[in-house]
Design an enzyme around this catalytic site. Structure first.
Site, PDB file in Angstrom:
ATOM      1  N   CYS A  92       0.812  -1.219   0.000  1.00 55.57           N
ATOM      2  CA  CYS A  92       0.000   0.000   0.000  1.00 55.57           C
ATOM      3  C   CYS A  92       0.851   1.278   0.000  1.00 55.57           C
ATOM      4  O   CYS A  92       1.414   1.618  -1.026  1.00 55.57           O
ATOM      5  CB  CYS A  92      -0.992  -0.053   1.163  1.00 55.57           C
ATOM      6  SG  CYS A  92      -2.364   1.088   0.926  1.00 55.57           S
ATOM      7  N   ARG A 125     -12.508   6.591  -1.137  1.00 53.16           N
ATOM      8  CA  ARG A 125     -11.588   5.615  -0.550  1.00 53.16           C
ATOM      9  C   ARG A 125     -11.956   4.200  -0.995  1.00 53.16           C
ATOM     10  O   ARG A 125     -13.129   3.824  -0.993  1.00 53.16           O
ATOM     11  CB  ARG A 125     -11.671   5.731   0.979  1.00 53.16           C
ATOM     12  CG  ARG A 125     -10.824   4.743   1.738  1.00 53.16           C
ATOM     13  CD  ARG A 125     -10.699   5.155   3.198  1.00 53.16           C
ATOM     14  NE  ARG A 125      -9.846   6.328   3.316  1.00 53.16           N
ATOM     15  CZ  ARG A 125      -8.515   6.286   3.427  1.00 53.16           C
ATOM     16  NH1 ARG A 125      -7.879   5.127   3.476  1.00 53.16           N
ATOM     17  NH2 ARG A 125      -7.819   7.390   3.506  1.00 53.16           N
ATOM     18  N   HIS A 207      -3.493  -5.577   2.429  1.00 55.35           N
ATOM     19  CA  HIS A 207      -3.155  -5.764   3.836  1.00 55.35           C
ATOM     20  C   HIS A 207      -3.714  -7.121   4.233  1.00 55.35           C
ATOM     21  O   HIS A 207      -4.350  -7.803   3.440  1.00 55.35           O
ATOM     22  CB  HIS A 207      -3.820  -4.686   4.699  1.00 55.35           C
ATOM     23  CG  HIS A 207      -3.393  -3.292   4.365  1.00 55.35           C
ATOM     24  ND1 HIS A 207      -2.125  -2.814   4.611  1.00 55.35           N
ATOM     25  CD2 HIS A 207      -4.065  -2.258   3.808  1.00 55.35           C
ATOM     26  CE1 HIS A 207      -2.047  -1.543   4.229  1.00 55.35           C
ATOM     27  NE2 HIS A 207      -3.206  -1.188   3.728  1.00 55.35           N
TER      28      HIS A 207
END
Ligand code: GLN
EC number: 6.3.5.13
Length: 252
Positions: A92, A125, A207
């Protein structure tokens, strides 16, 4: 190889999302095969040794990742390590920092330049499960298992010709939103891209931590560090990991 040393790069600024767990997974999977393994945390403003066996970088907030990029550029150790062929895993913010440039805190910031990628901002997002099919490009040629993780970012990452996607998205957003890719010539391919592979650098928005969810990817990194193929690495059967993968992939 006597001992495997895993460089945990800047856990103090790129450690917000639990990605330090990737180094733990590498160390544990090495030890379970009888290999000595240790983690070397390298903090902000400390030099990055250029001869470690594997390097991992995690995600982080915008301000923190600007500090990370500035330090890694000024220090140069990670770039020397990558040039020497040591495997690097970046997650990320780590992906964005290793690119050519990224947008954070309202400005465009220089990246380390290990990945031919630029990251702009997304309108919304991207958050939730992300899954992809490995493209098998370059160093990842031996990957066969679906990739699974959790994404949480505002970065739209466009790859240049020197980098290839790690996976082709089957769920979630990955590198780019459609606004960022609409006017690209290879927009269709970029719209389904997840992560990047360039030389021995593997980068992803996953993640999870990514290596806890994707043991084959962990073993690929170990195999590369040991100078063997994935097929040559002794298999490990950990039922809890298999169950975790099945659960997460069912939701994908
Ligand atoms: N700050 C970056 C973004 O929002 C990276 C976030 C992360 O590492 N999860 O895009």
């Amino acid at each position: 190889m006597d001992k495997l040393t895993i460089g945990l790069v800047l856990p103090d600024v790129l450690g917000t999302y639990g990605d330090d767990g990737n180094a733990l997974v590498l160390r544990q999977r090495a030890r379970m095969r009888g290999l000595k393994a240790e983690i070397l945390p390298i903090k902000l403003n400390e030099p990055v040794p250029d001869s470690l066996d594997i390097y991992t970088l995690g995600g982080g907030e915008d301000t923190a990742q600007i500090l990370a990029a500035e330090h890694l550029i000024a220090d140069g150790g990670l770039s020397r390590a990558a040039a020497a062929g040591h495997p690097v895993l970046a997650i990320c913010a780590g992906l964005q920092v290793l690119g050519e440039s990224f947008r954070a805190s309202g400005r465009i910031v220089d990246g380390v330049g290990l990945i031919d990628a630029t990251t702009a901002g997304m309108q919304e997002r991207a958050i939730g499960e992300v899954a992809s099919t490995p493209t098998g490009t370059g160093i990842t040629a031996e990957l066969t298992e679906p990739l699974t993780g959790f994404e949480n970012h505002m970065g739209a990452t466009i790859l240049g010709p020197a980098a290839q996607p790690l996976g082709e998205i089957t769920r979630g957003v990955g590198n780019a939103d459609t606004n960022a890719t609409a006017d690209l010539r290879d927009g269709a391919m970029q719209r389904t891209a997840e992560g990047a592979v360039q030389g021995n650098v593997i980068a992803t928005y996953m993640h999870g931590p990514a290596l806890a969810r994707n043991p084959q990817l962990a073993d690929l990194l170990l195999a590369k560090a040991m100078g063997i193929t994935l097929a040559e690495l002794e298999p490990l059967d950990i039922p809890a990991v298999t169950q975790l993968r099945a659960e997460r992939l069912r939701r994908s």
